[in-house]
Design an enzyme around this catalytic site. Structure first.
Site, mmCIF file in Angstrom:
data_model
loop_
_atom_site.group_PDB
_atom_site.id
_atom_site.type_symbol
_atom_site.label_atom_id
_atom_site.label_comp_id
_atom_site.label_asym_id
_atom_site.label_seq_id
_atom_site.Cartn_x
_atom_site.Cartn_y
_atom_site.Cartn_z
ATOM 1 N N LYS A 28 -29.301 45.330 23.114
ATOM 2 C CA LYS A 28 -30.464 44.777 22.408
ATOM 3 C C LYS A 28 -30.759 45.654 21.197
ATOM 4 O O LYS A 28 -30.957 46.862 21.352
ATOM 5 C CB LYS A 28 -31.655 44.748 23.366
ATOM 6 C CG LYS A 28 -32.881 44.040 22.844
ATOM 7 C CD LYS A 28 -33.871 43.800 23.988
ATOM 8 C CE LYS A 28 -35.178 43.223 23.494
ATOM 9 N NZ LYS A 28 -36.121 43.009 24.604
ATOM 10 N N ASP A 45 -33.974 41.341 11.184
ATOM 11 C CA ASP A 45 -32.890 42.263 10.822
ATOM 12 C C ASP A 45 -31.908 42.507 11.960
ATOM 13 O O ASP A 45 -30.924 43.241 11.796
ATOM 14 C CB ASP A 45 -33.476 43.600 10.328
ATOM 15 C CG ASP A 45 -34.324 44.286 11.393
ATOM 16 O OD1 ASP A 45 -34.410 43.754 12.527
ATOM 17 O OD2 ASP A 45 -34.902 45.350 11.099
ATOM 18 N N ARG A 102 -32.495 31.416 30.553
ATOM 19 C CA ARG A 102 -33.950 31.295 30.522
ATOM 20 C C ARG A 102 -34.356 29.831 30.660
ATOM 21 O O ARG A 102 -33.528 28.945 30.476
ATOM 22 C CB ARG A 102 -34.472 31.812 29.166
ATOM 23 C CG ARG A 102 -34.014 33.208 28.827
ATOM 24 C CD ARG A 102 -33.662 33.337 27.326
ATOM 25 N NE ARG A 102 -32.966 34.608 27.067
ATOM 26 C CZ ARG A 102 -33.575 35.744 26.790
ATOM 27 N NH1 ARG A 102 -34.870 35.787 26.680
ATOM 28 N NH2 ARG A 102 -32.880 36.849 26.601
ATOM 29 N N ASP A 122 -38.974 31.098 26.641
ATOM 30 C CA ASP A 122 -37.727 31.824 26.371
ATOM 31 C C ASP A 122 -37.761 33.203 27.013
ATOM 32 O O ASP A 122 -36.748 33.907 27.053
ATOM 33 C CB ASP A 122 -37.462 31.953 24.866
ATOM 34 C CG ASP A 122 -38.659 32.494 24.105
ATOM 35 O OD1 ASP A 122 -39.744 31.907 24.219
ATOM 36 O OD2 ASP A 122 -38.513 33.519 23.413
ATOM 37 N N ASN A 123 -38.912 33.601 27.518
ATOM 38 C CA ASN A 123 -39.017 34.899 28.185
ATOM 39 C C ASN A 123 -39.208 34.738 29.692
ATOM 40 O O ASN A 123 -39.722 35.630 30.352
ATOM 41 C CB ASN A 123 -40.181 35.705 27.601
ATOM 42 C CG ASN A 123 -39.916 36.104 26.154
ATOM 43 O OD1 ASN A 123 -38.764 36.175 25.722
ATOM 44 N ND2 ASN A 123 -40.968 36.364 25.399
ATOM 45 N N ASP A 150 -37.947 40.698 29.221
ATOM 46 C CA ASP A 150 -38.529 40.836 27.877
ATOM 47 C C ASP A 150 -39.881 41.550 27.878
ATOM 48 O O ASP A 150 -40.943 40.935 27.934
ATOM 49 C CB ASP A 150 -38.613 39.477 27.170
ATOM 50 C CG ASP A 150 -37.297 39.149 26.480
ATOM 51 O OD1 ASP A 150 -36.349 39.943 26.635
ATOM 52 O OD2 ASP A 150 -37.205 38.128 25.789
HETATM 53 P P1 AMP Z 1 -39.069 38.045 21.604
HETATM 54 O O1 AMP Z 1 -40.457 37.884 21.073
HETATM 55 O O2 AMP Z 1 -38.571 39.453 21.602
HETATM 56 O O3 AMP Z 1 -38.867 37.379 22.911
HETATM 57 O O4 AMP Z 1 -38.128 37.314 20.552
HETATM 58 C C1 AMP Z 1 -38.288 35.980 20.157
HETATM 59 C C2 AMP Z 1 -37.130 35.562 19.297
HETATM 60 O O5 AMP Z 1 -37.090 36.334 18.095
HETATM 61 C C3 AMP Z 1 -35.766 35.725 19.928
HETATM 62 O O6 AMP Z 1 -34.970 34.654 19.498
HETATM 63 C C4 AMP Z 1 -35.286 37.029 19.372
HETATM 64 O O7 AMP Z 1 -33.888 37.142 19.388
HETATM 65 C C5 AMP Z 1 -35.832 36.981 17.950
HETATM 66 N N1 AMP Z 1 -36.020 38.309 17.369
HETATM 67 C C6 AMP Z 1 -36.945 39.228 17.711
HETATM 68 N N2 AMP Z 1 -36.833 40.331 16.952
HETATM 69 C C7 AMP Z 1 -35.807 40.126 16.099
HETATM 70 C C8 AMP Z 1 -35.201 40.903 15.061
HETATM 71 N N3 AMP Z 1 -35.628 42.115 14.747
HETATM 72 N N4 AMP Z 1 -34.169 40.346 14.399
HETATM 73 C C9 AMP Z 1 -33.725 39.122 14.702
HETATM 74 N N5 AMP Z 1 -34.254 38.340 15.664
HETATM 75 C C10 AMP Z 1 -35.283 38.832 16.358
HETATM 76 MG MG MG Z 2 -37.508 37.114 24.205
#
Ligand code: AMP
Ligand code: MG
Length: 502
Positions: free
Chosen positions: A121, A133, A191, A260-261, A270
């Protein structure tokens, strides 16, 4: 449904690295390698987990190990992919999310024969990165490491953390931060949102393949059921019911229960802005992005149910040939589930109070305590931990009542509790012992977590992190030399907001 397990067909024996998800149709994921980083350096390694996974790292030098855990070197047999998924975020549907900063290397069969995903990750951009990024900062990766390991030590199903490496590169959020990569170990990374991804595309063949995959991997008993999809729904729901009850028991607030989580395996996954509650308040929210309190502590069972409704919705085309009948059945299922969540929550609270019997007035008794705690600003963890002693002897009541600004109200409640306990079969010592197994002394207190992450992130001082991790590895034991770790924050130490750090 297939009679033989897809996974057994495509994956080799124990010890071999493989990727069964990469055997699914090509539109389930994108094939790509992690983006190499400048100077990988290992800052946390979970030797006990490595041992459980049967990882043979004894022959690796530190540089090679760090290079593998940073994605600069691929382990033999790895087939790196970014998984596609969708998801409801704060109630709104996003048809394409996917691994935007993670790469699934594949699976290892652990010492118990269970397949475990290895995912990096923070491993760079993927086709699902949108404007991100693809990277992660050290603080949030250490946070996931710490909390997921703490959850595991609490006995709560959770993804695990194998390692954190710093990348030698900076990431830019509100400010410049050290970059890092976490190696996550999970039963799988499928998920609710994985199913929604295909449902949104009316791709019933894909939904079926994915359902077969998760049945093989997580719910093999459903394979031989009269209706495998129906059995899968029951299985997934049951694990979520159990999981959320455990969260509620320890005051855990996930913070971003988007679909998604929510892992189909039933593991907590997550760890963004998650946090443990100090003073009891059902409306507690820490996440800085949860403006409406959708994911507040007390809402979690209801939200899990909502997420399961999205899961059922995605499965509707497979559930029954008649669309009307499918909806009817799914609704009946949800109605029953709402009751299961309520029952399980009550069961979890009964256990916290040392009540093994089930009596009609228990809900009222539990709710009465929670009300007094809320009004009295009592610390959730300490109240229940000290009640373990109080269950053995009323002489220690003084230690409980000092936690309340309204101690008289507590006294009154304690009279009712004691008269209820008199009808329990267990003797008071057994009861106290059982209560100590569900009422932890140590939780990852937010102020301790922040202090540990700050020291690591700002000063490269990992000592507070390592010590906290150690204390949290035995949450149900008294640790007199670490007694201060059980204390709630002083008013000036309180952490009111947490950030997901993406
Ligand atoms: P999360 O809130 O961590 O569950 O992420 C939600 C979505 O945003 C997922 O599809 C992640 O892969 C994407 N995501 C979160 N942070 C980044 C990042 N820094 N760069 C690219 N995608 C991200
Ligand atoms: Mg997530």
């Amino acid at each position: 449904m297939n009679q033989t397990s897809t996974i057994e067909r495509v994956c080799g024996p124990i010890g071999a690295f493989c990727n069964s998800y990469a055997r699914l149709p090509e539109h389930f994921f994108a094939r790509l390698e992690p983006t190499p980083v400048a100077t990988p350096s290992l800052v946390q390694f979970n030797a006990a987990l490595a041992e459980e996974l049967g990882l043979d790292i004894g022959t690796l030098d530190a540089d090679r190990l760090a290079a593998i855990l940073a994605g600069n070197l691929l382990p033999q047999g790895a087939e790196p992919i970014a998984m596609a998924y969708a998801g409801h975020q704060f109630g709104g549907f996003v048809p394409e999310l996917g691994d935007g900063r993670a790469i699934l290397l594949g699976e290892l069969r652990d010492r118990h024969g269970v397949r475990r995903d290895l995912q990096l990750k923070g491993s760079g951009q993927t086709p699902y990165s949108r404007r991100g990024d693809g990277r992660a900062a050290l603080g949030p990766m250490l946070r996931e490491y710490l909390i997921s390991e703490a959850m595991h030590a609490l006995g709560i199903p959770s993804t695990r953390a194998l390692a954190v490496v710093t990348t030698g590169e900076s990431v830019y959020r509100e400010r410049r931060l050290p970059g890092a990569i976490l190696t996550r170990v999970a039963a799988s990374h499928v998920r609710v949102g994985s199913f929604e991804y295909f449902a949104a595309r009316d791709d019933n063949a894909a939904i079926r393949s994915l359902a077969e995959y998760v049945i093989d991997r997580h719910y093999p008993e459903a394979r031989d059921a009269a209706e495998p999809i129906w059995a899968l729904m029951q299985g997934v729901a049951e694990r979520q019911v159990q999981l959320i009850a455990r969260w509620m028991q320890v005051g855990f607030i996930h913070g971003v229960m988007n679909t998604d989580n929510m892992a189909i395996s039933g593991e907590t996954i997550d760890f963004g802005p998650c946090a443990f509650m100090d003073a009891y308040d059902p409306a507690t929210v820490y996440s800085a992005i949860d403006h409406t309190g959708r994911y507040a502590y007390a809402n979690q069972p209801q939200i899990a149910l909502w997420n399961l409704a999205r899961f059922a919705q995605a499965l509707l085309p497979l559930l029954d040939p008649s669309p009307g009948r499918a909806v009817e059945r799914a609704n009946a299922w949800l109605g029953e589930l709402a009751e299961r969540f309520a029952e399980h929550w009550l069961g979890a609270m009964r256990a916290k109070l040392g009540m093994a019997l089930q009596e009609a007035a228990d809900l009222q008794l539990v709710q009465a305590l929670l009300d007094v705690m809320q009004r009295g600003g009592a610390d959730f963890t300490l109240t229940f931990r000290r009640l373990c002693d109080a269950a053995q002897s009323a002489r220690t009541d003084a230690d409980v009542r000092v936690l309340f600004t309204n101690p008289d109200a507590f006294d009154e409640w304690a009279v009712a509790w004691r008269s209820r306990l008199r009808r329990e079969p267990a003797d008071s010592q057994q009861r106290a012992q059982a209560m100590r197994q569900v009422n932890p002394a140590f939780i990852p207190r937010n102020h301790r977590v922040e202090q540990a992450l700050d020291a690591a992130s700002e000063r490269a001082d990992f000592e507070p992190f390592t010590r906290l991790l150690l204390v949290l590895s035995r949450p149900y034991e008294e640790q007199p030399s670490h007694a201060a770790y059980a204390d709630p924050p002083q008013p000036n130490e309180r952490v009111l907001r947490t950030f997901c750090g993406t």
